[in-house]
Scaffold this active site. Structure first.
Site, PDB file in Angstrom:
ATOM      1  N   TYR A 101      -0.947   8.318  -3.064  1.00  0.00           N
ATOM      2  CA  TYR A 101      -0.946   7.896  -4.462  1.00  0.00           C
ATOM      3  C   TYR A 101      -2.139   8.491  -5.220  1.00  0.00           C
ATOM      4  O   TYR A 101      -2.078   8.722  -6.415  1.00  0.00           O
ATOM      5  CB  TYR A 101      -1.053   6.365  -4.559  1.00  0.00           C
ATOM      6  CG  TYR A 101       0.243   5.603  -4.425  1.00  0.00           C
ATOM      7  CD1 TYR A 101       1.401   6.186  -3.917  1.00  0.00           C
ATOM      8  CD2 TYR A 101       0.301   4.266  -4.823  1.00  0.00           C
ATOM      9  CE1 TYR A 101       2.575   5.458  -3.802  1.00  0.00           C
ATOM     10  CE2 TYR A 101       1.465   3.538  -4.722  1.00  0.00           C
ATOM     11  CZ  TYR A 101       2.605   4.123  -4.209  1.00  0.00           C
ATOM     12  OH  TYR A 101       3.754   3.388  -4.108  1.00  0.00           O
ATOM     13  N   GLY A 102      -3.230   8.679  -4.506  1.00  0.00           N
ATOM     14  CA  GLY A 102      -4.518   8.965  -5.136  1.00  0.00           C
ATOM     15  C   GLY A 102      -4.597  10.250  -5.938  1.00  0.00           C
ATOM     16  O   GLY A 102      -5.473  10.407  -6.777  1.00  0.00           O
ATOM     17  N   CYS A 144     -11.060   2.846  -0.120  1.00  0.00           N
ATOM     18  CA  CYS A 144      -9.649   3.166   0.116  1.00  0.00           C
ATOM     19  C   CYS A 144      -9.306   2.437   1.405  1.00  0.00           C
ATOM     20  O   CYS A 144     -10.056   2.527   2.383  1.00  0.00           O
ATOM     21  CB  CYS A 144      -9.454   4.673   0.278  1.00  0.00           C
ATOM     22  SG  CYS A 144      -7.805   5.125   0.869  1.00  0.00           S
ATOM     23  N   THR A 145      -8.199   1.726   1.402  1.00  0.00           N
ATOM     24  CA  THR A 145      -7.904   0.867   2.562  1.00  0.00           C
ATOM     25  C   THR A 145      -7.562   1.663   3.820  1.00  0.00           C
ATOM     26  O   THR A 145      -7.511   1.106   4.913  1.00  0.00           O
ATOM     27  CB  THR A 145      -6.764  -0.112   2.233  1.00  0.00           C
ATOM     28  OG1 THR A 145      -5.629   0.637   1.752  1.00  0.00           O
ATOM     29  CG2 THR A 145      -7.199  -1.112   1.177  1.00  0.00           C
ATOM     30  N   ASP A 163       0.870  -1.187   0.000  1.00  0.00           N
ATOM     31  CA  ASP A 163       0.000   0.000   0.000  1.00  0.00           C
ATOM     32  C   ASP A 163       0.907   1.237   0.000  1.00  0.00           C
ATOM     33  O   ASP A 163       2.110   1.138   0.239  1.00  0.00           O
ATOM     34  CB  ASP A 163      -0.925   0.024   1.222  1.00  0.00           C
ATOM     35  CG  ASP A 163      -1.918   1.189   1.167  1.00  0.00           C
ATOM     36  OD1 ASP A 163      -2.320   1.589   0.056  1.00  0.00           O
ATOM     37  OD2 ASP A 163      -2.284   1.736   2.236  1.00  0.00           O
ATOM     38  N   THR A 208      -6.195   2.225  -5.074  1.00  0.00           N
ATOM     39  CA  THR A 208      -5.640   3.029  -6.158  1.00  0.00           C
ATOM     40  C   THR A 208      -4.723   2.178  -7.032  1.00  0.00           C
ATOM     41  O   THR A 208      -4.827   2.203  -8.266  1.00  0.00           O
ATOM     42  CB  THR A 208      -4.874   4.232  -5.551  1.00  0.00           C
ATOM     43  OG1 THR A 208      -5.743   4.878  -4.602  1.00  0.00           O
ATOM     44  CG2 THR A 208      -4.470   5.223  -6.606  1.00  0.00           C
TER      45      THR A 208
END
Ligand code: DGL
Length: 264
Positions: free
Chosen positions: A42-43, A184-185, A10, A75
């Site tokens: 990252y998003g 989203c985690t 992640d 993502t």
């Protein structure tokens, strides 16, 4: 039987919410987790960058000789998983199919909300997956909530009445969805705060539960379950390892020492 580890990746702490479910379901399996905190979030990044960074994390895990890789990141699943699957032999498991399946099973009014990063929302990966399962007879409200990851990674506790949280999820709160996917985690880390803002009858889906089911089934089918008696759990971050160790130890209620990883 295969005693190699399950690899998870992640951009940050979010992947731990998947790791926890994997460890609950298969406590005997060894795991290696890498968080790319130096380059989080990252998003908000362009697809090409998300693909490059994800590939570097995959290479790191392959060098650790893992038997399966879980993209514990929506993502990376939305943007990079298809390409990576065609490039490596080790099976890759994403989180979006699992989340879509779980939500499709429980929605009654066929109105499903998804909160996620910008990149995941823009990809419409959830929309596509859910529409396939429910034969298009469904409304999927995809809401990007880019302010949440930096807040969750920050040191301040995020409360249910936080203005940025309220503003982020307002489109969901003002809708008539009956099911909300945490796309989203990172978001399961603030599930209670999100829940406090929703009507009582909205069901919250954390895709990680279904990811754990799926991973176990895949390992069984391919005869990849471990028979080792000793469990190892390795944690790496591209960011500050001491800070990460402290945060992970607190979150998981154990004394964890993470390593620093260089991936580029
Ligand atoms: N936890 C990640 C996800 O599930 C991404 C967070 C980010 O880096 O933007 O999408």
């Amino acid at each position: 039987m295969d005693n190699r580890s399950i690899g998870l990746l992640d951009s940050g702490l979010g992947g731990l919410t998947v790791l926890e479910k994997i460890a609950d379901r298969m406590p005997e399996e060894n795991t290696v987790f890498i968080a790319d905190q130096a380059r989080l979030p990252y998003g908000d990044r362009p697809d090409a960058e998300i693909k490059l960074f994800t590939r570097q994390l995959v290479d790191f895990l392959l060098a650790k000789d893992v038997k399966v890789i879980i993209f514990a990141c929506n993502t990376a699943t939305a943007i990079a998983m298809e390409d990576m699957r065609s490039e490596i032999e080790v099976p890759i498991i994403g989180v979006i199919q699992s989340g879509s399946l779980a939500a499709s099973r429980v929605t009654k009014n066929r109105k499903i909300g998804v909160i996620s990063t910008q990149a995941t929302a823009k990809s419409h990966a959830y929309q596509r997956e859910i529409a396939q399962r429910l034969e298009n007879d469904v409304e999927v409200l995809e809401v990007p909530t880019p302010k949440l990851v930096p807040l969750i990674e920050g040191d301040e506790e995020l409360l249910a009445d936080n203005p940025a949280l309220k503003e982020s999820i307002a489109p969901i709160v003002n809708s008539d969805i009956d099911t909300l996917i945490l796309g989203c985690t990172h978001y399961p880390l603030i599930e209670k705060q999100i829940e406090q803002n929703l009507a009582d009858d909205v069901l919250i889906i954390d895709p990680a539960n279904q990811v754990a089911n799926y991973t176990q089934a895949l390992l069984e089918q391919r005869d990849l379950l471990t028979d080792s008696k000793e469990v190892t759990r390795e944690y790496y971050t591209t960011g500050d390892a001491a800070h990460f160790s402290a945060v992970v130890s607190k979150l998981l209620g154990a004394n964890i020492t993470a390593g620093h990883a260089v991936v580029d």
